[in-house]
Design a protein around this motif. Structure first.
Motif, PDB file in Angstrom:
ATOM      1  N   ALA A   1     -11.360  -1.120  -1.665  1.00  0.00           N
ATOM      2  CA  ALA A   1     -11.313   0.267  -2.148  1.00  0.00           C
ATOM      3  C   ALA A   1     -12.707   0.749  -2.544  1.00  0.00           C
ATOM      4  CB  ALA A   1     -10.352   0.384  -3.325  1.00  0.00           C
ATOM      5  N   ALA A   2     -13.471  -0.096  -3.211  1.00  0.00           N
ATOM      6  CA  ALA A   2     -14.834   0.283  -3.587  1.00  0.00           C
ATOM      7  C   ALA A   2     -15.703   0.505  -2.357  1.00  0.00           C
ATOM      8  CB  ALA A   2     -15.441  -0.785  -4.483  1.00  0.00           C
ATOM      9  N   GLU A   3     -15.530  -0.332  -1.353  1.00  0.00           N
ATOM     10  CA  GLU A   3     -16.326  -0.188  -0.127  1.00  0.00           C
ATOM     11  C   GLU A   3     -15.881   1.035   0.677  1.00  0.00           C
ATOM     12  OE1 GLU A   3     -19.512  -0.915   1.918  1.00  0.00           O
ATOM     13  OE2 GLU A   3     -18.949  -2.193   0.241  1.00  0.00           O
ATOM     14  N   LEU A   4     -14.596   1.328   0.666  1.00  0.00           N
ATOM     15  CA  LEU A   4     -14.098   2.517   1.380  1.00  0.00           C
ATOM     16  C   LEU A   4     -14.605   3.815   0.748  1.00  0.00           C
ATOM     17  CD1 LEU A   4     -10.398   1.615   2.242  1.00  0.00           C
ATOM     18  CD2 LEU A   4     -12.297   1.931   3.830  1.00  0.00           C
ATOM     19  N   ARG A   5     -14.832   3.787  -0.558  1.00  0.00           N
ATOM     20  CA  ARG A   5     -15.414   4.963  -1.221  1.00  0.00           C
ATOM     21  C   ARG A   5     -16.820   5.240  -0.704  1.00  0.00           C
ATOM     22  NH1 ARG A   5     -13.976   3.879  -7.531  1.00  0.00           N
ATOM     23  NH2 ARG A   5     -11.774   4.339  -7.380  1.00  0.00           N
ATOM     24  N   ARG A   6     -17.554   4.170  -0.413  1.00  0.00           N
ATOM     25  CA  ARG A   6     -18.949   4.323   0.012  1.00  0.00           C
ATOM     26  C   ARG A   6     -19.111   4.601   1.495  1.00  0.00           C
ATOM     27  NH1 ARG A   6     -20.990  -0.976  -2.756  1.00  0.00           N
ATOM     28  NH2 ARG A   6     -18.886  -1.067  -3.483  1.00  0.00           N
ATOM     29  N   SER A   7     -18.273   4.014   2.333  1.00  0.00           N
ATOM     30  CA  SER A   7     -18.467   4.154   3.775  1.00  0.00           C
ATOM     31  C   SER A   7     -17.540   5.232   4.344  1.00  0.00           C
ATOM     32  CB  SER A   7     -18.218   2.825   4.472  1.00  0.00           C
ATOM     33  OG  SER A   7     -16.856   2.489   4.384  1.00  0.00           O
TER      34      SER A   7
ATOM     35  N   GLN B   1      -7.998  -7.203   9.900  1.00  0.00           N
ATOM     36  CA  GLN B   1      -7.780  -7.669   8.532  1.00  0.00           C
ATOM     37  C   GLN B   1      -7.889  -6.511   7.546  1.00  0.00           C
ATOM     38  OE1 GLN B   1     -10.882 -10.651   8.504  1.00  0.00           O
ATOM     39  NE2 GLN B   1      -9.349 -12.276   8.154  1.00  0.00           N
ATOM     40  N   LEU B   2      -8.879  -5.643   7.760  1.00  0.00           N
ATOM     41  CA  LEU B   2      -9.043  -4.507   6.847  1.00  0.00           C
ATOM     42  C   LEU B   2      -7.916  -3.501   6.991  1.00  0.00           C
ATOM     43  CD1 LEU B   2     -12.850  -3.762   6.688  1.00  0.00           C
ATOM     44  CD2 LEU B   2     -11.415  -5.048   5.155  1.00  0.00           C
ATOM     45  N   GLN B   3      -7.397  -3.325   8.191  1.00  0.00           N
ATOM     46  CA  GLN B   3      -6.256  -2.419   8.364  1.00  0.00           C
ATOM     47  C   GLN B   3      -5.033  -2.952   7.617  1.00  0.00           C
ATOM     48  OE1 GLN B   3      -6.001  -2.183  12.628  1.00  0.00           O
ATOM     49  NE2 GLN B   3      -7.195  -0.293  12.706  1.00  0.00           N
ATOM     50  N   THR B   4      -4.813  -4.241   7.705  1.00  0.00           N
ATOM     51  CA  THR B   4      -3.690  -4.851   6.988  1.00  0.00           C
ATOM     52  C   THR B   4      -3.875  -4.710   5.484  1.00  0.00           C
ATOM     53  OG1 THR B   4      -3.474  -6.451   8.770  1.00  0.00           O
ATOM     54  CG2 THR B   4      -2.359  -6.969   6.712  1.00  0.00           C
ATOM     55  N   LEU B   5      -5.081  -4.949   5.021  1.00  0.00           N
ATOM     56  CA  LEU B   5      -5.377  -4.833   3.598  1.00  0.00           C
ATOM     57  C   LEU B   5      -5.258  -3.386   3.125  1.00  0.00           C
ATOM     58  CD1 LEU B   5      -6.109  -6.894   1.460  1.00  0.00           C
ATOM     59  CD2 LEU B   5      -8.509  -6.453   1.932  1.00  0.00           C
ATOM     60  N   SER B   6      -5.740  -2.443   3.924  1.00  0.00           N
ATOM     61  CA  SER B   6      -5.636  -1.033   3.529  1.00  0.00           C
ATOM     62  C   SER B   6      -4.188  -0.558   3.559  1.00  0.00           C
ATOM     63  CB  SER B   6      -6.530  -0.155   4.398  1.00  0.00           C
ATOM     64  OG  SER B   6      -6.085  -0.159   5.727  1.00  0.00           O
ATOM     65  N   MET B   7      -3.364  -1.122   4.463  1.00  0.00           N
ATOM     66  CA  MET B   7      -1.936  -0.785   4.458  1.00  0.00           C
ATOM     67  C   MET B   7      -1.278  -1.223   3.155  1.00  0.00           C
ATOM     68  SD  MET B   7      -0.631  -1.508   8.373  1.00  0.00           S
ATOM     69  CE  MET B   7       0.940  -2.014   7.774  1.00  0.00           C
TER      70      MET B   7
ATOM     71  N   LEU C   1     -17.319   0.438   9.793  1.00  0.00           N
ATOM     72  CA  LEU C   1     -18.504   0.204   8.964  1.00  0.00           C
ATOM     73  C   LEU C   1     -18.174  -0.690   7.774  1.00  0.00           C
ATOM     74  CD1 LEU C   1     -20.070   3.774   8.942  1.00  0.00           C
ATOM     75  CD2 LEU C   1     -20.919   1.762  10.139  1.00  0.00           C
ATOM     76  N   THR C   2     -17.003  -0.482   7.205  1.00  0.00           N
ATOM     77  CA  THR C   2     -16.579  -1.318   6.084  1.00  0.00           C
ATOM     78  C   THR C   2     -16.378  -2.756   6.532  1.00  0.00           C
ATOM     79  OG1 THR C   2     -15.470   0.598   5.147  1.00  0.00           O
ATOM     80  CG2 THR C   2     -14.871  -1.525   4.248  1.00  0.00           C
ATOM     81  N   ALA C   3     -15.765  -2.943   7.708  1.00  0.00           N
ATOM     82  CA  ALA C   3     -15.549  -4.294   8.231  1.00  0.00           C
ATOM     83  C   ALA C   3     -16.871  -5.002   8.478  1.00  0.00           C
ATOM     84  CB  ALA C   3     -14.738  -4.229   9.526  1.00  0.00           C
ATOM     85  N   ARG C   4     -17.831  -4.271   9.005  1.00  0.00           N
ATOM     86  CA  ARG C   4     -19.148  -4.857   9.254  1.00  0.00           C
ATOM     87  C   ARG C   4     -19.821  -5.234   7.932  1.00  0.00           C
ATOM     88  NH1 ARG C   4     -22.038  -0.832  12.588  1.00  0.00           N
ATOM     89  NH2 ARG C   4     -20.234  -1.049  13.928  1.00  0.00           N
TER      90      ARG C   4
END
Length: 175
Positions: free
Chosen positions: A124-130, A146-152, A135-138
């Protein structure tokens, strides 16, 4: 006999008039504060209003029209604005709601993403910035899947419908 002390914070004049007409006579003085959560731009603005303006209130009752901020606060909403008159009268008579300190604590927990796990908070903190999941996955050294599953899992915990709403809430409503 004294009437109940009911305060309404909303920009809807009809709502103010309707709730004011529902005041009933009680032997003791009871203070209720109805707050329309949809008129606040952020959760922090709502928390600041409660902290500054409601120092002598016994109960706070959150009302909503069902906008996006209400989706994030779904567990805290006591009554919907289009509920029948019987529900409003029952809400005033039973006086559910929350105490001021409890409401402030719950809003602080939502602001700090207390319901999320450590990995979800980092995301969540990284999604606020990117600007995107790639870009967040990188940045976080995860795969996009993995990030899609986590964001779900995050947007389900926050009672949202999709990742677009999650991005909007993280950037605009939780600061």
């Amino acid at each position: 006999m004294l009437y109940m002390d009911i305060q309404i914070y909303s920009d809807d004049r009809y709502l103010k008039y309707a709730v004011d007409s529902l005041k009933t006579v009680y032997p003791g003085r009871r203070q209720i504060h109805f707050i329309d959560v949809d008129i606040f731009p952020t959760i922090k603005a709502l928390r600041d209003y409660i902290y500054q303006e409601t120092t002598d209130i016994q109960r706070i009752i959150f009302i909503s029209r069902g906008m996006l901020l209400a989706a994030v606060l779904a567990k805290e909403i006591d009554i919907h604005i289009s509920a029948p008159l019987i529900h409003w009268r029952a809400c005033i008579n039973r006086m559910p709601g929350k105490e001021r300190e409890c409401a402030l604590l719950k809003l602080d927990n939502i602001l700090t993403l207390h319901r999320l796990t450590y990995r979800e908070r980092l995301l969540a903190a990284e999604l606020r910035r990117s600007t995107s999941l790639r870009l967040t996955a990188r940045t976080m050294d995860y795969s996009v899947k993995q990030l899609q599953t986590l964001s779900m899992s995050i947007y389900r915990k926050m009672n949202l419908k999709n990742t677009n709403q999650l991005h909007f809430v993280l950037r605009n409503l939780l600061h």
